[in-house]
Design a protein around this motif. Structure first.
Motif, PDB file in Angstrom:
ATOM      1  N   UNK A   1       0.791  -1.198   0.239  1.00 13.93           N
ATOM      2  CA  UNK A   1       0.090  -0.063  -0.197  1.00 13.93           C
ATOM      3  C   UNK A   1       0.592   1.082   0.118  1.00 13.93           C
ATOM      4  N   UNK A   2       1.785   1.247   0.730  1.00 16.69           N
ATOM      5  CA  UNK A   2       2.908   2.264   0.811  1.00 16.69           C
ATOM      6  C   UNK A   2       3.436   2.522  -0.584  1.00 16.69           C
ATOM      7  N   UNK A   3       3.954   1.640  -1.093  1.00 20.29           N
ATOM      8  CA  UNK A   3       4.681   1.613  -2.511  1.00 20.29           C
ATOM      9  C   UNK A   3       3.509   2.176  -3.583  1.00 20.29           C
ATOM     10  N   UNK A   4       2.294   1.830  -3.335  1.00 21.87           N
ATOM     11  CA  UNK A   4       1.439   2.160  -4.253  1.00 21.87           C
ATOM     12  C   UNK A   4       1.288   3.819  -4.144  1.00 21.87           C
ATOM     13  N   UNK A   5       1.172   4.158  -2.934  1.00 18.07           N
ATOM     14  CA  UNK A   5       0.703   5.384  -2.671  1.00 18.07           C
ATOM     15  C   UNK A   5       2.062   6.301  -2.739  1.00 18.07           C
ATOM     16  N   UNK A   6       3.122   5.776  -2.884  1.00 16.08           N
ATOM     17  CA  UNK A   6       4.522   6.761  -3.229  1.00 16.08           C
ATOM     18  C   UNK A   6       4.780   6.508  -4.453  1.00 16.08           C
ATOM     19  N   UNK A   7       4.164   5.769  -5.157  1.00 15.91           N
ATOM     20  CA  UNK A   7       4.486   5.429  -6.867  1.00 15.91           C
ATOM     21  C   UNK A   7       5.731   4.763  -7.176  1.00 15.91           C
ATOM     22  N   UNK A   8       6.105   3.781  -6.273  1.00 14.47           N
ATOM     23  CA  UNK A   8       7.282   3.155  -6.552  1.00 14.47           C
ATOM     24  C   UNK A   8       6.812   1.477  -6.507  1.00 14.47           C
ATOM     25  N   UNK A   9       5.815   1.271  -6.763  1.00 13.99           N
ATOM     26  CA  UNK A   9       5.238  -0.255  -6.844  1.00 13.99           C
ATOM     27  C   UNK A   9       6.149  -0.727  -8.280  1.00 13.99           C
ATOM     28  N   UNK A  10       5.978  -0.158  -9.185  1.00 16.58           N
ATOM     29  CA  UNK A  10       6.612  -0.641 -10.419  1.00 16.58           C
ATOM     30  C   UNK A  10       8.306  -0.964 -10.077  1.00 16.58           C
ATOM     31  N   UNK A  11       8.910   0.073  -9.330  1.00 13.69           N
ATOM     32  CA  UNK A  11      10.185  -0.128  -9.052  1.00 13.69           C
ATOM     33  C   UNK A  11      10.626  -1.125  -8.171  1.00 13.69           C
ATOM     34  N   UNK A  12       9.572  -1.466  -7.148  1.00 13.85           N
ATOM     35  CA  UNK A  12       9.844  -2.775  -6.348  1.00 13.85           C
ATOM     36  C   UNK A  12       9.641  -4.161  -7.122  1.00 13.85           C
ATOM     37  N   UNK A  13       8.683  -3.772  -7.987  1.00 14.64           N
ATOM     38  CA  UNK A  13       8.405  -5.175  -8.932  1.00 14.64           C
ATOM     39  C   UNK A  13       9.532  -5.313 -10.063  1.00 14.64           C
TER      40      UNK A  13
END
Length: 114
Positions: free
Chosen positions: A16-28
């Motif tokens: 959820x934090x990654x989605x809100x910060x816009x870092x989900x694609x980087x983490x994946x």
């Protein structure tokens, strides 16, 4: 392997934090696929915009069909009215009712030669 609610909750929180910060694609590690994702996003928006344009056009077509039907009815009424004027006596009566001084000529028309 032990089932731990604390680890599941922490993983969900991180997502959820990654989605809100816009870092989900980087983490994946999907940053190499970013142009493809962007291209798919643009195609979806274009599809939506084209559908909206088609719906607007269809609405305008339906409106214009209704206007054409009304104009056809009005045209038929005017044609019927004009067809009833084909008799000279009817035209003379209408001119008299309007108070016009126009009447049928007593002698035939002639042309002036130059």
């Amino acid at each position: 392997m032990k089932f731990s609610w604390k680890k599941i909750w922490k993983t969900i929180h991180n997502i959820v934090v990654a989605i809100l910060m816009g870092k989900l694609l980087m983490r994946l590690r999907a940053n190499r696929c970013f142009p493809i994702i962007l291209y798919a996003f643009v195609l979806m928006w274009l599809t939506i915009l084209l559908r909206i344009g088609v719906e607007k056009t269809m609405r305008d077509v339906e409106y214009n069909k209704n206007v054409i039907e009304e104009l056809k009815i009005e045209h038929t009424n005017m044609t019927l009215e004009l067809a009833s004027f084909n008799r000279i006596s009817k035209i003379e009566q209408l001119l008299e009712m309007k108070g016009s001084t126009v009447a049928m000529p007593d002698k035939p028309a002639y042309t002036i030669e130059k």
